[in-house]
Motif scaffolding. Structure first.
Motif, PDB file in Angstrom:
ATOM      1  N   HIS A   1      46.830 -44.813 -14.976  1.00  0.00           N
ATOM      2  CA  HIS A   1      46.005 -43.632 -15.232  1.00  0.00           C
ATOM      3  C   HIS A   1      44.627 -43.729 -14.572  1.00  0.00           C
ATOM      4  CE1 HIS A   1      48.803 -41.648 -17.713  1.00  0.00           C
ATOM      5  NE2 HIS A   1      47.980 -41.127 -18.586  1.00  0.00           N
ATOM      6  N   VAL A   2      43.933 -44.837 -14.838  1.00  0.00           N
ATOM      7  CA  VAL A   2      42.554 -44.938 -14.322  1.00  0.00           C
ATOM      8  C   VAL A   2      42.570 -45.043 -12.795  1.00  0.00           C
ATOM      9  CG1 VAL A   2      40.412 -46.264 -14.383  1.00  0.00           C
ATOM     10  CG2 VAL A   2      41.759 -45.993 -16.475  1.00  0.00           C
TER      11      VAL A   2
ATOM     12  N   GLU B   1      50.322 -52.507  -6.680  1.00  0.00           N
ATOM     13  CA  GLU B   1      51.004 -51.974  -7.870  1.00  0.00           C
ATOM     14  C   GLU B   1      52.267 -52.780  -8.112  1.00  0.00           C
ATOM     15  OE1 GLU B   1      51.832 -50.479 -10.543  1.00  0.00           O
ATOM     16  OE2 GLU B   1      49.997 -49.389 -10.887  1.00  0.00           O
TER      17      GLU B   1
ATOM     18  N   ARG C   1      56.546 -47.956  -8.693  1.00  0.00           N
ATOM     19  CA  ARG C   1      55.593 -46.951  -9.207  1.00  0.00           C
ATOM     20  C   ARG C   1      54.943 -46.241  -8.027  1.00  0.00           C
ATOM     21  NH1 ARG C   1      54.133 -47.547 -14.802  1.00  0.00           N
ATOM     22  NH2 ARG C   1      52.356 -46.267 -14.332  1.00  0.00           N
TER      23      ARG C   1
ATOM     24  N   VAL D   1      51.122 -58.853  -7.801  1.00  0.00           N
ATOM     25  CA  VAL D   1      51.527 -60.139  -8.379  1.00  0.00           C
ATOM     26  C   VAL D   1      51.815 -59.898  -9.851  1.00  0.00           C
ATOM     27  CG1 VAL D   1      50.732 -62.486  -8.896  1.00  0.00           C
ATOM     28  CG2 VAL D   1      49.973 -61.328  -6.798  1.00  0.00           C
TER      29      VAL D   1
ATOM     30  N   VAL E   1      42.028 -52.316 -12.085  1.00  0.00           N
ATOM     31  CA  VAL E   1      42.323 -51.419 -13.212  1.00  0.00           C
ATOM     32  C   VAL E   1      43.797 -51.573 -13.605  1.00  0.00           C
ATOM     33  CG1 VAL E   1      40.478 -49.712 -12.959  1.00  0.00           C
ATOM     34  CG2 VAL E   1      42.543 -49.483 -11.579  1.00  0.00           C
ATOM     35  N   ALA E   2      44.296 -52.795 -13.457  1.00  0.00           N
ATOM     36  CA  ALA E   2      45.677 -53.089 -13.868  1.00  0.00           C
ATOM     37  C   ALA E   2      45.719 -53.311 -15.382  1.00  0.00           C
ATOM     38  CB  ALA E   2      46.174 -54.338 -13.140  1.00  0.00           C
TER      39      ALA E   2
ATOM     40  N   THR F   1      45.820 -54.702 -19.048  1.00  0.00           N
ATOM     41  CA  THR F   1      45.120 -55.852 -19.648  1.00  0.00           C
ATOM     42  C   THR F   1      46.074 -57.033 -19.812  1.00  0.00           C
ATOM     43  OG1 THR F   1      43.661 -54.372 -20.866  1.00  0.00           O
ATOM     44  CG2 THR F   1      43.898 -56.601 -21.742  1.00  0.00           C
TER      45      THR F   1
ATOM     46  N   TYR G   1      43.959 -61.979  -7.571  1.00  0.00           N
ATOM     47  CA  TYR G   1      43.327 -60.920  -6.754  1.00  0.00           C
ATOM     48  C   TYR G   1      41.848 -61.234  -6.504  1.00  0.00           C
ATOM     49  CZ  TYR G   1      47.423 -58.056  -8.040  1.00  0.00           C
ATOM     50  OH  TYR G   1      48.695 -57.571  -8.220  1.00  0.00           O
TER      51      TYR G   1
ATOM     52  N   THR H   1      33.483 -47.299 -22.109  1.00  0.00           N
ATOM     53  CA  THR H   1      33.714 -45.862 -21.957  1.00  0.00           C
ATOM     54  C   THR H   1      33.544 -45.048 -23.239  1.00  0.00           C
ATOM     55  OG1 THR H   1      36.052 -46.383 -22.233  1.00  0.00           O
ATOM     56  CG2 THR H   1      35.291 -45.992 -19.999  1.00  0.00           C
TER      57      THR H   1
ATOM     58  N   LYS I   1      41.426 -57.542 -25.638  1.00  0.00           N
ATOM     59  CA  LYS I   1      40.634 -56.303 -25.744  1.00  0.00           C
ATOM     60  C   LYS I   1      39.739 -56.338 -26.979  1.00  0.00           C
ATOM     61  CE  LYS I   1      40.763 -52.440 -23.621  1.00  0.00           C
ATOM     62  NZ  LYS I   1      40.022 -52.175 -22.414  1.00  0.00           N
TER      63      LYS I   1
END
Ligand SMILES: NC(=O)c1ccc[n+]([C@@H]2O[C@H](COP(=O)([O-])OP(=O)(O)OC[C@H]3O[C@@H](n4cnc5c(N)ncnc54)[C@H](O)[C@@H]3O)[C@@H](O)[C@H]2O)c1
Length: 386
Positions: free
Chosen positions: A14-15, A60, A64, A104, A137-138, A140, A173, A216, A262
């Motif tokens: 999404h992000v 990705e 997808r 990965v 933004v993969a 968590t 990464y 956010t 998180k």
């Protein structure tokens, strides 16, 4: 020729997809810059790279596609169909799809670092860009204890990897990006570049990095409200927070290990701002029918003069993705500027954007704002700081 590249890890989420589509919509004038910090005073005079000057690629998981990711944003009413189907957006998404590579999965070793490095280097060479920023933004990841026990020295760290040590994908990464002198932004609570050896490597390669975990919604509110209790000496007895969300991030956070990562990030600011630890709890529940429209609920019990007990309750319903994407665009443009200005290492002045800011202990939003303005516009008189 384009002057910088944005490489999105998790581009089909999404992000990631909204950052990509939003960027193209902004530059075509299809969306106003609502929620972006960098296009408003006092930053509108900063020499940021032009939106037109960026090219896109990313990693990705297999199977997808970016077009499907955009379709999911439309179906969830995050992005209007007319914007998603405008030629400027469709063409931009198709170009990024051609630069999408297989990521990965979970953990990686030295071979994976080499493969990611080749992907990033190839992107830079094909597009002819001078600078690349890698945005994570993969999904968590769970906290990984072993990664923290790896050597602190970059050469010894690489030697350990060559000898078979493994890293969480986010750190694979980050290592590849920083080693190539690229910028790295960790918008997630995953490990990313936050390992001693990667901090040292960034300094050695003249690379910049920032993180972690975009601030956010609920935590944004916390870092505005908690200073009020602290300043007025109202004693917070307990602060209970709940989140109900139904998007894929919510599904990933259903896993206890990922959720703990998180929750740790969401809890960090409170004690730091109040100066003591109130009773606190952060719940995260996955309810699929809520989709991206997250409900965040907070109940704060606090004591006043003579011990009088009072409560404050707040509910916030927001599109997580609509809150996150403009921050990603701001971050990428600010990190690109930092690279161009020859900065190196952790960009602590970007703390405003993060729940667990790397290199900074300040969580109060207003102080973070002052730090950002002071760093970017040192000449601006205090009376003109908004
Ligand atoms: N939306 C927000 O408000 C917000 C705020 C702060 C942080 N975040 C973080 O941003 C991240 C993305 O959120 P989202 O809502 O877009 O989630 P999402 O699940 O929609 O997207 C994540 C994407 O990452 C991909 N992915 C997973 N592992 C990967 C890997 N190893 N390599 C490459 N791609 C991989 C998935 O296939 C998926 O497409 C999450 O970690 C989330 O916690 C989001």
């Amino acid at each position: 020729m384009s002057s910088f590249g944005l490489w999105i890890v998790g581009a089909g989420g999404h992000v990631g997809a909204f950052t990509l589509a939003g960027w193209h919509a902004l530059r075509a004038g299809l969306l106003p810059p609502t929620g972006l910090v960098t296009t408003a005073p006092p930053f509108e005079t900063l020499p940021l790279g032009a939106l037109e000057d960026a090219v896109f690629g990313g990693h990705e998981l297999p199977g997808r596609s970016l077009a499907e990711a955009i379709e999911r944003l439309v179906a969830e009413r995050i992005l209007g169909r007319e914007v998603a189907e405008a030629a400027a957006v469709r063409d931009g998404v198709a170009a990024a799809q051609r630069e999408l590579r297989e990521g990965v999965v979970d953990h990686g070793g030295w071979d994976d670092v080499q493969r990611v490095r080749t992907d990033l280097d190839g992107f830079r060479a094909r597009t002819g860009v001078t600078r690349v920023i890698v945005l994570n933004v993969a999904s968590t990841e769970a906290d990984v204890a072993d990664a923290a026990s790896l050597p602190r020295d970059p050469d010894a760290f690489v030697a350990a990897l060559r000898a078979g040590a493994r890293l969480p994908a986010s750190a694979v990464y980050a290592l590849a990006a920083l080693d190539l002198g690229m910028g790295y932004v960790n918008f997630t609570p995953s490990t990313g570049s936050d390992l001693p050896a990667l901090h040292a490597l960034a300094l050695a390669r003249g690379a910049v990095h920032a993180g972690a975990d975009g601030k956010t919604g609920q935590t944004l509110l916390k870092t505005v409200l908690a200073p009020m209790f602290a300043i007025r000496r109202l004693r917070v007895t307990s602060w209970v927070s709940h989140n109900i969300l139904g998007n894929e991030d919510g599904r990933a956070l259903h896993d206890p290990g990922r959720r703990a990562s998180k929750q740790r990030s969401k809890r960090a600011p409170l004690a730091a701002i109040l100066g003591y630890e109130p009773e606190s709890h952060v719940g995260i529940d996955y309810v699929p029918s809520y989709g991206d429209w997250k409900l965040a609920w907070d109940r704060i019990v606090f004591a006043g003069f003579g011990g009088a007990e009072m409560t404050l309750e707040l509910t916030w319903r927001g599109s997580d993705t609509a809150l996150a994407a403009p921050l990603c665009i701001d971050l990428v443009r600010l990190v690109e500027l930092a690279q161009r200005r020859g900065e190196r290492g952790v960009l602590a002045y970007l703390a405003l954007f993060f729940k667990s800011p790397l290199g900074a202990s300040e969580h109060r939003l207003d102080r973070q704002w002052q730090a950002l303005v002071r760093h970017l516009l040192p000449e601006l008189p205090a009376s003109e700081v908004p």
